[in-house]
Design a protein around this motif. Sequence first.
Motif: not given
Lengths: 340, 343
Positions: A271, A306-310, A313-314, A316-317, B136, B139-140, B143
Motif C-alpha cells: 500500500e 465489504e469487497h472494496w479491495k476488489l 485491485g481492479v 490498480l490493474v 492489484g 487483491l482482486i 476478494e
Amino acid sequence: MSARTSDLAITGAVPDVAAPRGGRLAGRGTALAALLIFLVLAVLPPVAVAVNDPFLVVTATRIIVFAIAALSLDLVLGYGAMVSFGHAAFLGLGAYAVAILSSHGISDILVQGVVAVAASALFALVTGAISLRTKGVYFIMITLAFGQMAYFFMVSLSAYGGDDGLTLGGRSTLFGLPILKSDFALFYLSLGVLVLAFVGLRALTLSRFGRVLRGTKENPVRMQAIGFQPFAFQLTAYVIAGALAGIAGVLLANQAEFVSPAYMSWQRSGELIVMVVLGGMGTLVGAIGGAIALLLLEDWLAHFSEHWKLGLGVLLVLLVLFTRGGIVGGVARLFGRPRS
Amino acid sequence: MPRTGARASLWHPQSNPISLPDFSGPGLEDDDAQGMFNLFLLQTLNGVQFGILLFLVAAGLTLIFGIMDLINLAHGVLYMVGAYFTATFTALTGDFLLGIAIALPAALLFGLVLEVLIFRHLYERDHLDQVLATFGLILILNEGVKIVWGAAPMSVPIPEILSGAIPLIGPLKYPFYRVAIIAAGLLTAVGLWLLVNHTRIGMLLRAGAVNAPMVSALGVDIRRLFMLVFGFGAMLAGFAGAMVAPILSVEPGMGDGILILTFVVIVIGGVGSVRGAFVAAILVGLVDTLGRTFGPIVLRAVMEPSAASQTGQTLAPMLIYILMAAVLFFRPSGLFPAKGAAA
C-alpha cells in the motif's frame, strides 16, 4: 519537449535532473502544492468542530501518519530507484518501540522516539547493507523477505502480544505531562512532523547528496565512473527513510493506541508503494497526495461494499495497463499537477 | 485441525495432526535418545514434504522471473486458486483424484487467461509497474475467491486410497498421504528436469533465461514461449495447491504466505534456475521445519528451558530469512545463477 516527456514516462524519472530550468519551476510548483495541502490540513480541526464531526480529525491524523511513511519511502523509491517492498517493517518497529516501552512504564515520547529511530535505523542499516548488494528483482524480493522477517518476529514475540497485538496503556507523555491526550494535539504534532519531514527531505533531495542519489538512479555506472560510490549514498538514503518511517510508527501507535504485527504485513508495504506511485514518484508532494488519495479512496470504496479491495485491485490493474508509462504519467495528468 | 497463531503455520506441515513422540513423559536415557531420533526422522520427512510443495510453486515462478524478467506477486494466488478448484471439483465429482485431474487443466486455463488479459502487457514494463499490477491482481483474486466461495475455509477429505499411515521404524508411522505428496512432487521434479534439460522446449527455456531477446532474434516465437511458461507455471502452482487441499484448510489469502517463502527459495536458488529452486526449496523446507522443532531443544543446552523455548519460538520463523541473507552475502545472485538473467 515531447521526446523528453515520453522518455520520462518510460523510466518514471524526475524531470529536475534532466532539465534544470523546467525542474526549478516544477520544484516551485510542488512546494506550492505541498503548502496548499498543509494549509488545508492546518484548518481541518476547527472545521471538524464546526461541522461537529470529531472523527474527521482522527481520520486525518491517520492519513498524515501514512503520508509521513510514504514520504520516507519516496526518498528510497522515487529518488533512489530502490523498490523497497518491506517499508512497513520500519513503521511497525517504530510503533512497537512505543508499545513495548510504554508496557514497561516508559511513556516519554522523547525516549520512545529516540528508541524508535535507533531501532528502525539499525534495522535499515543491516538489511539495507545486505539488500543493496543485489539489484532489480532480487532487491524487491529481499526487502520483502526482510519485512516478513520482522513481521514474523513480532508475531512470535508472545511476551508483547504476539499475533494479537498490544494495547497501549495510554498515549505518550512529555516530561510526565499527558500532552497528547487530546486528538487535536496529536493531529498537530503529526502535522508538524509531516511539515518538518517534507522540508527536510526537500532540502536533502536538492542538496549534493540528493543529486548524487538521483544520478545513481539514472545511471549508476556513470556515477561510479565520475568517482562516486553509489552504495554509500543509497544505504544512507535507506537508513534515513527507515528512521523517518520509524517516527511515523511512533505517531501511528499513539493514534491507534494499539500495535499489532499487521502494521508490518507485506500488504501494508504494498500500500505504501501504491501511495508513492499513485501520487507521483520522486516529487515528495506526490507521496503526500498519494497517501491522502489512497486512504480516502479506501474509505470511500468501503462505504459501497465489504469487497472494496476488489475495486481497489481492479483500479490498480487498470491504472497500470491503461495509463502510458505507468501510473505516474496518468495520474499526473488526472490530477493536473503543475509539472505537466 | 490444530492451529498455532501465526499465519505461516497455517501452511506449515507441523500444524497438522501427526503423532509426535511424547518427550515430556517419563523415560530412560535410551528412550529419550530414541525419541529424539524418531522426532528427527519425522520432522525431516515433514521438511522434505514442505520443500517439495515450495518447489512446485517456485519452479514456475523462477522461470517466469528468469525468462520474462517479470516479477509476479500474484503467483501465490494461483496456488490458492488451484486449491479452490480442487475443492470444488472434488465436491462435484465426489472423487479427489478426479477432482485434481479436472483442476489441473482448469488452473492451466486460468493461467493462460490471466496471461492474455494482464501479464502479456506487463513484460515490457519496469518492475515497479509489474509490482503494482500484480499486487492489484492479488487483491482482486483474494476478494474474488471470497465472493465466489465465501470467506469460510473449505476442507477436502483425504481420499480413501491415500489415507492411513505407513510404518517407518518400530512403532513410528507416517501418513501415507504425505508420502504421496513427496512422491508426486519428486516425480514432477524429475519430469521438469527431463523437460528442461532434454527437450527442445527446455532448450529454449534455458536459452530464454540467459538471453530472451537473442532467442527471439533467432526466430523463436517468444510470445508463445512466454505464454506456455506462464500457463505451465500456473498449473504447477495449482498442483501444489491441489495437493495441500486435503491437509490444510482452503481459504482466501492462503497464497500470500507461500508467495514470500517462494521468493526466499528463488532468491537462494538463483533466479531462472529450476535446479536452484529445487535445492533451495528442500533446504528452506528442512531448515524451517527442523529449526522450529529443534531450535528450542538446542537452545536448552545453553539456557534454562522456559527461556530456551521462548527464544527458540521467536527465532525459528526468522531462520530461513537469516539463511537467505547469509547466502546472498556470499553469493548475491543465489546458489545457481542463470547467467545473464535478471541479476
